[in-house]
Scaffold this motif. Structure first.
Motif, short mmCIF file in Angstrom:
data_model
loop_
_atom_site.label_atom_id
_atom_site.label_comp_id
_atom_site.label_asym_id
_atom_site.label_seq_id
_atom_site.Cartn_x
_atom_site.Cartn_y
_atom_site.Cartn_z
N SER A 70 0.86 -1.19 -0.03
CA SER A 70 0.09 0.26 0.05
C SER A 70 0.93 1.24 0.06
CB SER A 70 -0.80 -0.07 1.19
OG SER A 70 -1.63 1.39 1.39
N PHE A 71 0.54 2.47 -0.88
CA PHE A 71 1.13 3.47 -0.84
C PHE A 71 1.18 4.19 0.31
CE2 PHE A 71 3.46 6.64 -3.22
CZ PHE A 71 2.98 7.91 -2.80
N THR A 72 -0.30 4.22 0.97
CA THR A 72 -0.40 5.17 2.27
C THR A 72 0.36 4.53 3.30
OG1 THR A 72 -2.39 3.99 2.56
CG2 THR A 72 -2.62 5.85 1.18
N ALA A 73 0.62 3.18 3.48
CA ALA A 73 1.10 2.72 4.58
C ALA A 73 2.63 2.80 4.53
CB ALA A 73 1.13 0.97 4.43
N ALA A 74 3.42 3.08 3.26
CA ALA A 74 4.76 3.63 3.10
C ALA A 74 4.67 4.94 3.58
CB ALA A 74 5.26 3.31 1.77
N ALA A 75 3.83 5.91 3.24
CA ALA A 75 3.83 6.86 3.96
C ALA A 75 3.90 7.38 5.23
CB ALA A 75 2.86 7.87 3.14
N GLU A 76 3.05 6.37 5.95
CA GLU A 76 2.97 6.29 7.50
C GLU A 76 3.90 6.00 8.28
OE1 GLU A 76 -0.47 3.76 7.94
OE2 GLU A 76 -1.77 5.03 6.60
N LYS A 77 4.96 4.99 8.00
CA LYS A 77 5.94 4.65 8.81
C LYS A 77 7.19 4.53 7.90
CE LYS A 77 4.95 -0.18 7.86
NZ LYS A 77 4.69 -1.51 8.18
N HIS A 78 7.99 4.51 8.79
CA HIS A 78 9.56 4.52 8.43
C HIS A 78 9.89 3.05 8.05
CE1 HIS A 78 14.17 5.02 8.33
NE2 HIS A 78 13.87 6.16 7.85
N ILE A 79 11.05 3.13 7.07
CA ILE A 79 11.48 1.71 6.46
C ILE A 79 11.95 0.78 7.85
CG2 ILE A 79 13.69 2.33 6.19
CD1 ILE A 79 13.95 0.56 3.72
N SER A 80 12.39 1.45 8.75
CA SER A 80 12.90 0.60 10.08
C SER A 80 11.88 -0.16 10.95
CB SER A 80 13.93 1.65 11.03
OG SER A 80 13.28 2.49 11.39
N ILE A 81 10.58 0.21 10.79
CA ILE A 81 9.42 0.04 11.41
C ILE A 81 8.76 -1.15 10.78
CG2 ILE A 81 7.35 0.56 12.50
CD1 ILE A 81 8.42 3.43 12.63
N GLN A 82 9.05 -2.32 11.05
CA GLN A 82 8.34 -3.59 10.29
C GLN A 82 7.78 -4.55 11.43
OE1 GLN A 82 8.44 -3.66 6.88
NE2 GLN A 82 9.50 -1.98 6.78
N ALA A 83 6.93 -5.54 10.91
CA ALA A 83 6.12 -6.23 11.90
C ALA A 83 7.06 -7.66 11.91
CB ALA A 83 4.75 -6.72 11.20
N GLN A 84 7.62 -8.08 10.94
CA GLN A 84 8.43 -9.26 11.18
C GLN A 84 9.69 -9.16 10.40
OE1 GLN A 84 6.22 -12.39 9.19
NE2 GLN A 84 4.49 -12.30 10.87
N LEU A 85 10.89 -10.22 10.67
CA LEU A 85 12.26 -10.10 10.11
C LEU A 85 12.36 -10.18 8.82
CD1 LEU A 85 15.20 -9.72 10.93
CD2 LEU A 85 15.27 -12.19 11.50
N CYS A 167 10.23 6.96 15.90
CA CYS A 167 9.03 6.42 16.54
C CYS A 167 7.88 6.19 15.61
CB CYS A 167 8.44 7.86 17.47
SG CYS A 167 7.02 7.69 18.55
N ILE A 168 6.96 5.35 16.14
CA ILE A 168 6.05 4.91 15.02
C ILE A 168 4.72 5.63 15.10
CG2 ILE A 168 4.80 3.33 16.88
CD1 ILE A 168 4.24 1.35 14.55
N ASN A 189 0.29 7.10 27.95
CA ASN A 189 -0.28 7.81 28.97
C ASN A 189 -0.99 9.01 28.76
OD1 ASN A 189 0.86 6.25 30.95
ND2 ASN A 189 2.90 7.33 30.98
N LYS A 190 -0.57 9.45 27.53
CA LYS A 190 -1.53 10.58 26.96
C LYS A 190 -2.46 10.09 25.95
CE LYS A 190 2.15 13.72 26.68
NZ LYS A 190 3.30 14.73 25.86
N GLY A 191 -2.77 8.95 25.96
CA GLY A 191 -3.90 8.38 25.06
C GLY A 191 -3.51 8.43 23.49
N GLU A 192 -2.43 8.62 23.31
CA GLU A 192 -1.93 8.97 21.75
C GLU A 192 -1.57 7.27 21.16
OE1 GLU A 192 -0.40 13.18 22.33
OE2 GLU A 192 1.12 11.55 21.94
N THR A 193 -2.18 6.71 20.18
CA THR A 193 -1.82 5.63 19.75
C THR A 193 -1.45 5.76 18.54
OG1 THR A 193 -3.88 5.08 19.29
CG2 THR A 193 -3.26 4.39 21.30
N GLU A 194 -1.07 4.75 17.72
CA GLU A 194 -0.91 4.82 16.09
C GLU A 194 -1.75 5.20 15.12
OE1 GLU A 194 1.13 2.04 12.77
OE2 GLU A 194 0.68 1.15 14.45
N ALA A 195 -3.21 4.91 15.71
CA ALA A 195 -4.20 5.42 15.07
C ALA A 195 -4.53 6.87 15.09
CB ALA A 195 -5.44 4.53 15.57
N SER A 196 -4.03 7.47 16.17
CA SER A 196 -4.26 8.87 16.31
C SER A 196 -3.44 9.76 15.41
CB SER A 196 -3.90 9.46 17.98
OG SER A 196 -4.84 8.59 18.52
N TYR A 197 -2.21 9.19 14.73
CA TYR A 197 -1.12 9.91 13.90
C TYR A 197 -0.89 9.34 12.72
CZ TYR A 197 -0.57 12.77 17.96
OH TYR A 197 -0.58 13.92 18.86
#
Length: 709
Positions: A70-85, A167-168, A189-197
């Motif tokens: 997905s093109f939007t997923a690449a815009a959301e997170k950096h290349i160093s943030i991955q789910a699996q090795l 930071c994700i 603690n501030k209630g900020e998750t990945e969905a918020s940003y």
């Protein structure tokens, strides 16, 4: 111009695709970007934001066949943030020699190698020290994403110092792993998750606001609702701090403000450190138009929270347009509150106030000069200090640095802390040619509250500074006395103490403490009016405390306590209180309504007149003695209330103190205190069984003989 810029971006992406060894994935990537740029030119702003994010990091896309990503997923997170090795391994590229490059390291950091060696490198260096968050891992990155600080020679630091995490949530770059974990905890603690940003095209601003509000909690105190963030009780983890234990402090400050509002109207009052705004909201809700409340905080998150809490309590924020929010209140606002975002010192220098409350996190000495500089005459300044470690003699170096005072740990350490804060306030007021009159000083477990009235003029300032004196404290028996003026010789220090420890004990027995406030800590008339306001506003929790403070100020025991009523012969003109005599008609009507209690009321009025004629109230004795500290070994001491009665029968003024539940405030010396305690103590017989006989312990006998008067 927009078409030329889009063509240039397509050419740049085509060059990046050609550099990827002519892979088909790079060509597909360039075609996909070209189609998206055309959509941007047609007016799709959300796709334009995604393309801009992709232009910043062209390496985020895979070069090994991930055309379906997905093109939007690449815009959301950096290349160093991955789910699996394996996802990280798929990002590697082949060079001309058939070796693979590390996607998170530069060629200078890690040279191209074969598949098995690269896998070991990714697993041991990047994946092993990653930070996990919501199913994703933030691996350590060695790319030039972060600007390095130049050294003294002008060169940049080595590549080892350039390692960082992305930071994700907020896309911040942090160098250390422990700092990254703490950074993520603050987001949680501030209630900020990945969905918020996420910043995706289907994510709107309303969703962000609803997600933030859903994580908040609404608390209620004194008919006032406040919205707080998660972990609101820990100031280190939350920008908006709310402490339930400070309810007593807030109610005492409110009663002091309510008394001042009866003297002048309207009042301009300031809550310099608003946090959630609970204190200022209580002022505006209970006192209404009698006060003009200003709530200040330097933190932007706290300011937004204060504005939301104002709307939650049906109050209008000054300078805010209701039409901009798209909501209209069904009811008229109760009052208008001014919310400011600036440094407290700057605000207090800019504007004058009648009532100022300082409650920073820790000590308030940095704000006293600004508070006394612009406070009006006969105004009130209340200070809440929560730095109990320095006030209660735990960190003596901090005490000397903040309060310029030398203290030691004593049995009366809480009153010592209150007198130390008052002395610091008196010196700050004297620098502004103003004096103070202490109205209230309370030291509980977790805070010290001091409320003073400001008196303008150099004469008042001189009288206040005269009450700042040194204290002589005996380290053996803990007898204490304030040092008289002109006694600067060390031999005179021991002569002023009523005890004879210097002659019977070797070495230096006395120590000089201070400078401390030697005057009274309470104003009886002000406390009685505070008690009346507490009854009027239904604050039942602090009424026993205020009653004990009144008894402590008069140095009397609590017997039949009557709640005072408002002063009828008081007329208010232009905010100035003027006492007038009652009219004959009012007196006659009062006499008819009194009935059987006429004599009692007349006697009470006569006592009030006598107190007004005296004008100089009898101050309570300084400090107190702990009955447990001076109890005699092997003796059962009497009950505290009985012991107070015994001291009263002996001719001394006595009262209990809120500083210590076992403390006794009295004008008797320590020797007289111990003699009365020993007189009414009962010996404790410890029987030791020896066969069929029993005898009293010889140690107890010796203690009894030694303690007998």
């Amino acid at each position: 111009m927009a078409e030329l810029q889009s063509e240039e971006r397509v050419q740049l992406y085509q060059v990046d695709a050609d550099n990827n060894s002519g892979s088909t994935a790079g060509e597909a990537k360039a075609d996909y970007v070209k189609s998206n740029i055309q959509q941007c030119d047609e007016g799709n702003e959300k796709r334009e934001q995604a393309d801009d994010a992709t232009n910043k990091d062209p390496q985020d896309e895979s070069g090994a066949g991930n055309t379906s990503m997905s093109f939007t997923a690449a815009a959301e997170k950096h290349i160093s943030i991955q789910a699996q090795l394996t996802d990280l391994e798929n990002l590697t590229d082949l060079n001309e020699s058939g070796k693979k490059l590390c996607p998170l390291c530069s060629e200078e950091k890690f040279k191209a190698c074969y598949d098995h060696k690269l896998r070991r490198h990714l697993q041991n260096l990047h994946w092993k020290v990653s930070v996990e968050f919501e199913g994703h891992r933030m691996c350590i990155c060695h790319l030039s994403c972060r600007q390095l600080k130049p050294s003294l020679n002008g060169d940049q630091c080595s590549s080892q110092l350039g390692a960082h995490y992305h930071c994700i949530v907020c896309s911040a770059t942090i160098s250390r792993r422990t700092d990254m974990i703490s950074h993520l905890k603050r987001h949680v603690n501030k209630g900020e998750t990945e969905a918020s940003y996420t910043g995706g095209p289907d994510f709107s601003t309303e969703t962000k606001v609803s997600a933030k509000q859903s994580s908040c909690e609404i608390l209620k105190e004194s008919d006032t609702n406040v919205q707080v963030l998660p972990n609101y009780s820990t100031p280190q983890k939350s920008d908006s701090y709310f402490n339930r234990k400070m309810k007593t402090n807030r109610q005492l400050v409110f009663c002091a403000l309510a008394v001042l509002s009866e003297e002048r109207s309207p009042l301009e009052c300031l809550d310099a450190f608003g946090a959630t705004g609970i204190m200022g909201l209580q002022w505006a809700q209970h006192l209404g138009s009698a006060v003009k409340v200003t709530i200040n905080d330097i933190n932007e998150t706290s300011v937004k929270m204060i504005c939301e809490n104002c709307h939650l309590n049906h109050m209008r924020v000054q300078g805010e347009n209701d039409d901009s929010e798209g909501e209209e209140l069904d009811e008229e606002p109760l009052s208008t509150i001014e919310v400011t975002k600036m440094d407290a010192n700057v605000l207090m220098h800019l504007r004058p106030f009648d009532f100022i409350h300082l409650d920073p996190y820790g000590t308030a000495v940095n704000y006293l000069d600004a508070a006394f500089r612009n406070v009006r005459n006969l105004g009130i300044v209340s200070v809440t200090s929560t730095d109990t470690s320095s006030l209660y003699s735990k960190t003596l170096n901090v005490t000397l640095r903040h309060y310029s005072c030398h203290i030691v740990r004593t049995e009366y350490y809480k009153e010592l802390a209150a007198r130390m804060v008052i002395a610091t306030m008196a010196r700050a007021a004297a620098r502004c040619n103003k004096g103070i009159k202490v109205l209230l000083a309370v030291a509980l477990e977790h805070f010290v509250l001091v409320v003073v009235r400001v008196l303008r003029g150099p004469t008042q300032a001189d009288e206040s500074t005269k009450q700042i004196q040194q204290l002589i404290h005996c380290q053996w028996c803990e007898e204490r006395v304030f040092l008289k003026e002109g006694s600067m010789v060390e031999e005179n220090l021991y002569r002023q103490l009523p005890c004879d420890c210097h002659g019977s004990m070797p070495g230096k027995t006395a120590v000089e403490l201070g400078p401390l406030w030697s005057g009274s800590l309470f104003n009886t008339g002000f406390l009685r009016r505070m008690l009346f306001e507490a009854v009027q506003h239904g604050m039942d929790e602090i009424q026993p405390l205020v009653k004990s403070l009144i008894c402590e100020s008069e140095c009397t025991t609590l017997k039949q306590f009557s709640i005072p009523g408002p002063d009828r012969n008081v007329r208010q003109e232009c905010g100035v209180v003027i006492k007038t005599s009652e009219k004959e008609e009012d007196v006659s009507s009062n006499e008819q309504s009194l009935g059987a209690g006429k004599r009692k009321m007349q006697e009470g009025a006569g006592n009030v007149l006598k107190r007004q004629k005296s004008e100089v109230p009898v101050e309570h004795p300084a400090f107190y003695y702990s009955i447990h500290r001076h109890s005699i070994r092997g003796m059962n001491m009497p009950k505290l209330n009985k012991f107070l009665q015994y001291l009263t029968e002996a001719g001394f003024r006595v009262s209990r103190t809120h500083f210590d539940p076992t403390g006794v405030r009295t004008d008797a010396t320590l020797a007289q205190f111990k003699s009365v305690l020993a007189k009414y103590s009962v010996p404790t017989f410890t029987t030791v069984q020896t066969g069929d006989h029993s005898h009293v312990s010889e140690e107890v006998k010796l203690d009894m003989e030694f303690s007998s008067p």
